[in-house]
Design a protein around this motif. Sequence first.
Motif, mmCIF file in Angstrom:
data_model
loop_
_atom_site.group_PDB
_atom_site.id
_atom_site.type_symbol
_atom_site.label_atom_id
_atom_site.label_comp_id
_atom_site.label_asym_id
_atom_site.label_seq_id
_atom_site.Cartn_x
_atom_site.Cartn_y
_atom_site.Cartn_z
ATOM 1 N N VAL A 281 9.291 11.788 -13.669
ATOM 2 C CA VAL A 281 8.014 11.714 -12.956
ATOM 3 C C VAL A 281 8.069 10.732 -11.803
ATOM 4 O O VAL A 281 7.586 10.991 -10.707
ATOM 5 N N LEU A 282 8.671 9.572 -12.046
ATOM 6 C CA LEU A 282 8.686 8.510 -11.043
ATOM 7 C C LEU A 282 9.896 8.569 -10.120
ATOM 8 O O LEU A 282 9.908 7.936 -9.071
ATOM 9 N N LEU B 206 0.248 10.045 -9.814
ATOM 10 C CA LEU B 206 0.628 9.169 -8.707
ATOM 11 C C LEU B 206 1.002 9.971 -7.475
ATOM 12 O O LEU B 206 1.730 10.952 -7.562
ATOM 13 N N GLU B 207 0.501 9.548 -6.329
ATOM 14 C CA GLU B 207 0.818 10.180 -5.056
ATOM 15 C C GLU B 207 1.103 9.107 -4.017
ATOM 16 O O GLU B 207 0.850 7.922 -4.237
ATOM 17 N N PHE C 159 0.860 -1.192 0.000
ATOM 18 C CA PHE C 159 0.000 0.000 0.000
ATOM 19 C C PHE C 159 0.892 1.236 0.000
ATOM 20 O O PHE C 159 2.081 1.166 0.325
ATOM 21 N N GLY C 160 0.318 2.364 -0.334
ATOM 22 C CA GLY C 160 1.035 3.631 -0.183
ATOM 23 C C GLY C 160 1.065 4.486 -1.423
ATOM 24 O O GLY C 160 0.987 5.711 -1.349
ATOM 25 N N GLY D 5 10.455 6.799 -6.449
ATOM 26 C CA GLY D 5 11.097 5.498 -6.585
ATOM 27 C C GLY D 5 10.119 4.400 -6.943
ATOM 28 O O GLY D 5 10.313 3.253 -6.586
ATOM 29 N N ALA D 6 9.053 4.728 -7.670
ATOM 30 C CA ALA D 6 8.105 3.697 -8.078
ATOM 31 C C ALA D 6 8.717 2.924 -9.240
ATOM 32 O O ALA D 6 9.442 3.498 -10.033
ATOM 33 N N PHE D 7 8.512 1.591 -9.314
ATOM 34 C CA PHE D 7 7.331 0.889 -8.812
ATOM 35 C C PHE D 7 7.773 -0.002 -7.642
ATOM 36 O O PHE D 7 8.524 -0.835 -7.711
#
Length: 336
Positions: free
Chosen positions: A329-330, A100-101, A91-92, A334-336
């Motif tokens: 953007v990511l 994305l947040e 989650f998060g 540090g997504a994913f």
Amino acid sequence: MSSEVAYRQLGRNGPKVSALGFGAMGLTTAYGNQVSEAENHEVIKAAVEEGCTFIDTSNVYGPPMGKNEKLIGELLKDPSFRSKVFICTKFGIHFSETGLEISGKPQDVRRWCEESLANLQVDYIDLYYQHRVDRNTPIEETWNELKKLKEEGKVKYLGISEATEEEIRKAHAITPISALQIEFSPWTPDIKENGILKACRELGIAIVAYSPLGRGFLTGAYKSPADFEEGDYRRANPRFQGEAFKENLKLVDALKEIADKKGVTPAQLTLAWVLAQGDDFIAIPGTKKIKYLKDNIGSRGVTLTSEELQSIDEIVNRIKVVGERYDAVLHGMGAF
């Protein structure tokens, strides 16, 4: 080569889980054209039948959110299948009107946990991770809520992903962390130098390595950015662009040379190297194709000598990867 299933302990007091797990993100997210639900189910079932029972997903993997969990939930609703699987979700990270947040607010933690339980069609989650740390919410608030969820039996074990050493220590002081999920492979070996691995070993936290094959790059399957399908996020990733791609092939070629000499595939060599980092390492490669799943499973029969490990370490230290892990953007989350 033997393909006997190996197990690793999840944290200091956790259960034994399969050292080679299965990362489910790519079944619905990020990596180009998607396949049918039936095909996805066949891959998941094949992974479990082969002993890759440590299955990883997240509530954000979609789109829409929850799609990946629901895909797996259709299998987990069968009690006989559920009994074989150690299910991990996170989650998060969430989608908002602006993109994305991240949130670690207690009310969101609880709401997302309930949603994941429903999506997965399970009574409890085996391992529940904070996918990314919300740096606008004190981590103590997030982890106090996670502690409550654990006490209520909604989750069995807790983990954290892509956290700093300080964040790991703060969260662990509230309630034990069983696993740190973090990107780790020969082209992202950062935790060996930045103190995170040392801290995890001090605290008794297992390392779950996601993208252990460098998002597929270290398999040697890609020779040009044009090899990626339309809609594959790697087309916009800095490490897979232009000159960076060409430079990063040097690492792939060096690893392939060792793999060829040993009579194994680059994927098998790479996974064997990841798991050879210690008995506290678990790897979760993912794939949409059974042939690649079988290739990954073949790594269980690969034993690396001290000389081979030294050679790979020398390559990793000598050939530096070019490009950030994520696009602009990511990168911040540090997504994913």
